[in-house]
Design a protein around this motif. Sequence first.
Motif, PDB file in Angstrom:
ATOM      1  N   ALA A   1      39.896 -31.749   4.999  1.00  0.00           N
ATOM      2  CA  ALA A   1      41.250 -32.207   4.679  1.00  0.00           C
ATOM      3  C   ALA A   1      41.550 -33.533   5.373  1.00  0.00           C
ATOM      4  O   ALA A   1      42.149 -34.444   4.791  1.00  0.00           O
ATOM      5  CB  ALA A   1      42.274 -31.152   5.087  1.00  0.00           C
ATOM      6  N   ILE A   2      41.110 -33.660   6.612  1.00  0.00           N
ATOM      7  CA  ILE A   2      41.314 -34.907   7.364  1.00  0.00           C
ATOM      8  C   ILE A   2      40.535 -36.046   6.723  1.00  0.00           C
ATOM      9  O   ILE A   2      41.038 -37.172   6.585  1.00  0.00           O
ATOM     10  CB  ILE A   2      40.887 -34.709   8.834  1.00  0.00           C
ATOM     11  N   VAL A   3      39.317 -35.760   6.302  1.00  0.00           N
ATOM     12  CA  VAL A   3      38.481 -36.789   5.665  1.00  0.00           C
ATOM     13  C   VAL A   3      39.115 -37.280   4.365  1.00  0.00           C
ATOM     14  O   VAL A   3      39.137 -38.481   4.083  1.00  0.00           O
ATOM     15  CB  VAL A   3      37.057 -36.252   5.410  1.00  0.00           C
ATOM     16  N   TYR A   4      39.645 -36.364   3.559  1.00  0.00           N
ATOM     17  CA  TYR A   4      40.280 -36.765   2.305  1.00  0.00           C
ATOM     18  C   TYR A   4      41.478 -37.683   2.569  1.00  0.00           C
ATOM     19  O   TYR A   4      41.691 -38.664   1.845  1.00  0.00           O
ATOM     20  CB  TYR A   4      40.746 -35.534   1.526  1.00  0.00           C
ATOM     21  N   CYS A   5      42.253 -37.366   3.598  1.00  0.00           N
ATOM     22  CA  CYS A   5      43.384 -38.233   3.961  1.00  0.00           C
ATOM     23  C   CYS A   5      42.887 -39.622   4.355  1.00  0.00           C
ATOM     24  O   CYS A   5      43.482 -40.641   3.963  1.00  0.00           O
ATOM     25  CB  CYS A   5      44.171 -37.619   5.115  1.00  0.00           C
ATOM     26  N   ALA A   6      41.795 -39.667   5.128  1.00  0.00           N
ATOM     27  CA  ALA A   6      41.259 -40.956   5.588  1.00  0.00           C
ATOM     28  C   ALA A   6      40.751 -41.799   4.420  1.00  0.00           C
ATOM     29  O   ALA A   6      40.979 -43.013   4.370  1.00  0.00           O
ATOM     30  CB  ALA A   6      40.144 -40.714   6.603  1.00  0.00           C
ATOM     31  N   ILE A   7      40.064 -41.158   3.470  1.00  0.00           N
ATOM     32  CA  ILE A   7      39.537 -41.897   2.316  1.00  0.00           C
ATOM     33  C   ILE A   7      40.681 -42.502   1.505  1.00  0.00           C
ATOM     34  O   ILE A   7      40.642 -43.673   1.124  1.00  0.00           O
ATOM     35  CB  ILE A   7      38.681 -40.974   1.427  1.00  0.00           C
TER      36      ILE A   7
ATOM     37  N   PHE B   1      41.271 -38.689  -4.305  1.00  0.00           N
ATOM     38  CA  PHE B   1      41.330 -37.959  -3.032  1.00  0.00           C
ATOM     39  C   PHE B   1      42.761 -37.792  -2.517  1.00  0.00           C
ATOM     40  O   PHE B   1      42.958 -37.147  -1.480  1.00  0.00           O
ATOM     41  CB  PHE B   1      40.498 -38.689  -1.976  1.00  0.00           C
ATOM     42  N   SER B   2      43.752 -38.353  -3.227  1.00  0.00           N
ATOM     43  CA  SER B   2      45.112 -38.401  -2.688  1.00  0.00           C
ATOM     44  C   SER B   2      45.703 -37.028  -2.407  1.00  0.00           C
ATOM     45  O   SER B   2      46.470 -36.853  -1.458  1.00  0.00           O
ATOM     46  CB  SER B   2      46.023 -39.184  -3.645  1.00  0.00           C
ATOM     47  N   ALA B   3      45.393 -36.053  -3.236  1.00  0.00           N
ATOM     48  CA  ALA B   3      45.891 -34.693  -3.027  1.00  0.00           C
ATOM     49  C   ALA B   3      44.743 -33.720  -2.771  1.00  0.00           C
ATOM     50  O   ALA B   3      44.907 -32.509  -2.918  1.00  0.00           O
ATOM     51  CB  ALA B   3      46.707 -34.233  -4.235  1.00  0.00           C
ATOM     52  N   GLY B   4      43.600 -34.262  -2.364  1.00  0.00           N
ATOM     53  CA  GLY B   4      42.421 -33.426  -2.140  1.00  0.00           C
ATOM     54  C   GLY B   4      42.597 -32.405  -1.037  1.00  0.00           C
ATOM     55  O   GLY B   4      41.894 -31.391  -0.997  1.00  0.00           O
ATOM     56  N   SER B   5      43.536 -32.644  -0.133  1.00  0.00           N
ATOM     57  CA  SER B   5      43.761 -31.714   0.979  1.00  0.00           C
ATOM     58  C   SER B   5      44.593 -30.502   0.571  1.00  0.00           C
ATOM     59  O   SER B   5      44.757 -29.573   1.366  1.00  0.00           O
ATOM     60  CB  SER B   5      44.460 -32.441   2.131  1.00  0.00           C
ATOM     61  N   SER B   6      45.138 -30.505  -0.635  1.00  0.00           N
ATOM     62  CA  SER B   6      46.026 -29.412  -1.044  1.00  0.00           C
ATOM     63  C   SER B   6      45.303 -28.066  -1.066  1.00  0.00           C
ATOM     64  O   SER B   6      45.845 -27.058  -0.607  1.00  0.00           O
ATOM     65  CB  SER B   6      46.634 -29.714  -2.408  1.00  0.00           C
ATOM     66  N   GLY B   7      44.076 -28.036  -1.603  1.00  0.00           N
ATOM     67  CA  GLY B   7      43.306 -26.793  -1.629  1.00  0.00           C
ATOM     68  C   GLY B   7      42.952 -26.302  -0.237  1.00  0.00           C
ATOM     69  O   GLY B   7      43.198 -25.136   0.102  1.00  0.00           O
ATOM     70  N   PRO B   8      42.374 -27.169   0.619  1.00  0.00           N
ATOM     71  CA  PRO B   8      42.049 -26.743   1.981  1.00  0.00           C
ATOM     72  C   PRO B   8      43.263 -26.250   2.769  1.00  0.00           C
ATOM     73  O   PRO B   8      43.170 -25.252   3.486  1.00  0.00           O
ATOM     74  CB  PRO B   8      41.466 -28.015   2.613  1.00  0.00           C
ATOM     75  N   THR B   9      44.398 -26.943   2.674  1.00  0.00           N
ATOM     76  CA  THR B   9      45.564 -26.504   3.449  1.00  0.00           C
ATOM     77  C   THR B   9      46.077 -25.152   2.958  1.00  0.00           C
ATOM     78  O   THR B   9      46.459 -24.302   3.768  1.00  0.00           O
ATOM     79  CB  THR B   9      46.699 -27.551   3.373  1.00  0.00           C
TER      80      THR B   9
END
Length: 336
Positions: A197-203, A230-238
């Motif tokens: 999730a952190i990596v997706y935010c960084a990208i 990647f803008s909302a890629g963290s939604s699944g992990p969170t």
Amino acid sequence: MLGARFLVGVGEAAYGSVGIAVVLSVFAPRVHAALAGAFMAGGSFGSVIGVAIGGFIAVQFSWRWSFAAMAIFGLILVALFRALVTEKKLTAYAVEAAPDAAGEVARHDGFRAPVSSLFTNPAVLFAYIGGGLQMFTAAVLLAWLPSFFNRYYDLAPDKAGVTASVFVLLVGSGMVVCGFITDRFSRDDSARKWTTAIVYCAISLVTLSIGLRLGTGTAQLVLLGIGAFFSAGSSGPTAAMVANLTHHSIRASAMGTLTVANNLLGLALGPFVVGILADHLGLLGALQLSPFVYVVAALALIAGKRAYPAGMRRLATLQKGPESLGATEVTDVRSS
């Protein structure tokens, strides 16, 4: 129209919280990130399809039939859901609660965890905050890209909308793919979900920040496309982390709280703030600032990762039942 939209929102709110909880309840935690990402991406895909179909129906029959067609389609889905998804099937396929610290699954029939546990676990709180803030810029892209292409690429409104829809599909596709990547990467260590999730935010932070500062052209579109993916890629992990950290008896409440955080901190706040900034800085200037929200989102996720081991120990204690809770929490359980 306002009353109708209000009632639609009531239904969507229930779907967003209870629906994802139902999905996660019948699949193992190792695929939760992909499923949660796919579930949330449904809105992005549906918006593109709905706008296209609704526009066609409006031209052919009138705008009123656009609404009527969506209502009829919704009723068909209700009938299918009622026929295919039953309490009996959910019970038969339900996945038990996560293993405790000793690797054993706790079973306490009838036990309901206190709702307060949704807010007393620091790791869960950081997941809410990080998950909500990572949706901020994604929502900005969904809302403001049509205007961006209209103003800076000199596209007519209809063509600007079509171009923006491609990026909407990238956002939705990224939610699904990033979920699959997360599940694969965290197969042996669930804490790695925080890392992805952190990596997706960084990208997204890097690509969107650079892309929005370039002149119009192919390079800018490519970087914007990568950032959108990647803008909302963290939604699944969170969502998977919230599910991992909360008791199964209050999973729907947890997903509802996450949905509220996603809306308050991201989907609603992002377009509104950028709109205000655009009045003072211009649309491009406002868009250039929006990716920096990922810095705050990443910091929240980093804090969540550090709190995750203690959060899992707290959940393992909760899994053992009322006898493991403090006096205040036991009172809460008995009340509910």
